[in-house]
Motif scaffolding. Structure first.
Motif, short mmCIF file in Angstrom:
data_model
loop_
_atom_site.label_atom_id
_atom_site.label_comp_id
_atom_site.label_asym_id
_atom_site.label_seq_id
_atom_site.Cartn_x
_atom_site.Cartn_y
_atom_site.Cartn_z
N TYR A 24 0.84 -1.20 0.00
CA TYR A 24 0.00 0.00 0.00
C TYR A 24 0.87 1.25 0.00
O TYR A 24 0.63 2.19 -0.77
N GLY A 28 1.27 3.98 -2.91
CA GLY A 28 0.99 5.39 -2.64
C GLY A 28 2.12 6.31 -3.08
O GLY A 28 1.89 7.38 -3.65
N TRP A 47 -5.06 6.68 -8.09
CA TRP A 47 -4.57 6.40 -6.76
C TRP A 47 -4.44 4.88 -6.59
O TRP A 47 -5.37 4.19 -6.20
N PRO A 49 -3.17 2.80 -4.38
CA PRO A 49 -3.43 2.09 -3.12
C PRO A 49 -4.86 1.56 -2.99
O PRO A 49 -5.06 0.52 -2.35
N ALA A 72 -2.01 3.17 4.85
CA ALA A 72 -2.57 4.52 4.68
C ALA A 72 -1.94 5.51 5.65
O ALA A 72 -1.65 6.66 5.30
N VAL A 75 1.56 6.46 4.43
CA VAL A 75 1.51 7.40 3.30
C VAL A 75 1.24 8.81 3.81
O VAL A 75 1.88 9.78 3.37
N ASN A 96 -9.93 5.84 4.06
CA ASN A 96 -9.23 5.01 3.09
C ASN A 96 -9.26 3.53 3.45
O ASN A 96 -8.93 2.69 2.61
#
Length: 331
Positions: A24, A28, A47, A49, A72, A75, A96
């Motif tokens: 992920y 990102g 996007w 991810p 998340a 990121v 997210n």
């Protein structure tokens, strides 16, 4: 033995969580390499991810959500603009994470198949996972920008649209590619490799020309996409669509080719319209072709089994002799 198995399971879950978080975060960072600005807010046209998150949930199940949340958070922490916004960061992590989980729940409710061999699976991925569930992340994330004063209330809808489309493109383009790689088959025959090489060369020439030419020639990519879908079904069309989307995104962020001299909003609309229609074409056309070929194979197999059954019955019941004519066999 039982104790070893009990210890092994948490270790496997922890390893899966770390791998998902790393994937992920890496996706990102790749997505952040190309950005666009709409109404003063920076967003990514694709996007990745979100595609990684939905694919992880489809392949592993609900236990993938901690890895998504950790990825998340990593990121967000890597962006200095969010380093001091604890409430905003927590809300964005929640948005997210919840959006892919909702996408997984919706797909599970309609008995989604990860091989994308049915037309209904393509429709479900498009309308339930991409266009439907990603409204959650866009609403939460952009709403928090407004609440924290980073975005004016009047700019909510343009930024929301850009954010939503970027998340949806991640699901439409990245998720099918990951699912395809997970179910990859043995190498194809030499004759098929030759045709695949021709398609690769054609894509390597046509896609850069179409995305870099000052004349709007993006339509040239669609015959190539259809050719790849007809001959190689989902793998061919998805790889072609991914390459074309990346090249178009690079051209858009560099203000080159058909995106030259356009406003930021016009670039966003043109790029997302192209990426969206191309992803829909690749996914749905491949699903239709795969479904038709599977149906034909099922019919051929059923006919073959029927012939074998008839041959077996015929072998077990020899043809009876005709009755003798009148007067034959007498005297």
């Amino acid at each position: 033995m039982v104790a070893a198995q009990k210890m092994r399971r948490p270790a496997v879950v922890a390893l899966q969580t770390l791998v998902i978080a790393a994937c992920y975060y890496g996706a990102g960072r790749l997505g952040l390499m190309r950005r666009l600005t709409v109404e003063g807010a920076v967003f990514t046209p694709i996007w990745p991810p979100t595609g990684v998150a939905v694919a992880a949930l489809l392949l592993i199940g609900l236990r993938a959500w901690p890895g998504i949340a950790i990825g998340a958070l990593l990121v967000i922490l890597s962006l200095s603009s969010f380093s001091s916004l604890e409430l905003s960061a927590a809300g964005i992590v929640a948005g997210n994470t919840v959006a892919p989980v909702c996408a997984w729940l919706l797909l599970r409710a309609v008995h989604f198949r990860t091989d994308l061999s049915r037309f209904r699976d393509g429709l479900a991925l498009v309308f339930l996972a991409a266009l439907g569930a990603m409204t959650i992340s866009a609403s939460v994330d952009v709403g928090l920008l407004v609440v924290t004063g980073k975005l004016a209330l009047g700019d909510f809808w343009p930024v929301w649209l850009a954010w939503w489309v970027g998340d949806a493109m991640g699901v439409l383009i990245v998720t099918p590619v990951i699912l395809m790689l997970y179910t990859v088959r043995p190498p194809i025959s030499l004759a098929r490799w030759k045709e695949a090489a021709v398609i690769i060369v054609a894509a390597g020439v046509m896609v850069p020309v179409a995305t870099r030419s000052s004349i709007s020639m993006l339509f040239l990519i669609y015959p190539l996409l259809i050719w790849a879908a007809l001959r190689f079904e989902l793998p061919g069309s998805l790889v072609c669509a991914l390459f074309a989307s990346v090249m178009a995104t690079v051209a858009a962020t560099e203000d080159a080719g058909p995106f030259h001299r356009l406003s930021h909003t016009e670039v966003m609309i043109k790029l997302q319209a192209f990426n969206g229609t191309m992803a829909l074409t690749a996914l749905l056309l491949s699903a239709v072709i795969t479904e038709q070929r599977n149906t034909r194979r099922s019919v051929e197999l059923a006919c073959q089994e029927l012939v074998e059954v008839l041959e077996h019955l015929t072998a077990g019941n020899p043809t009876p002799r005709p009755p003798p004519e009148e007067g034959e066999g007498r005297g």
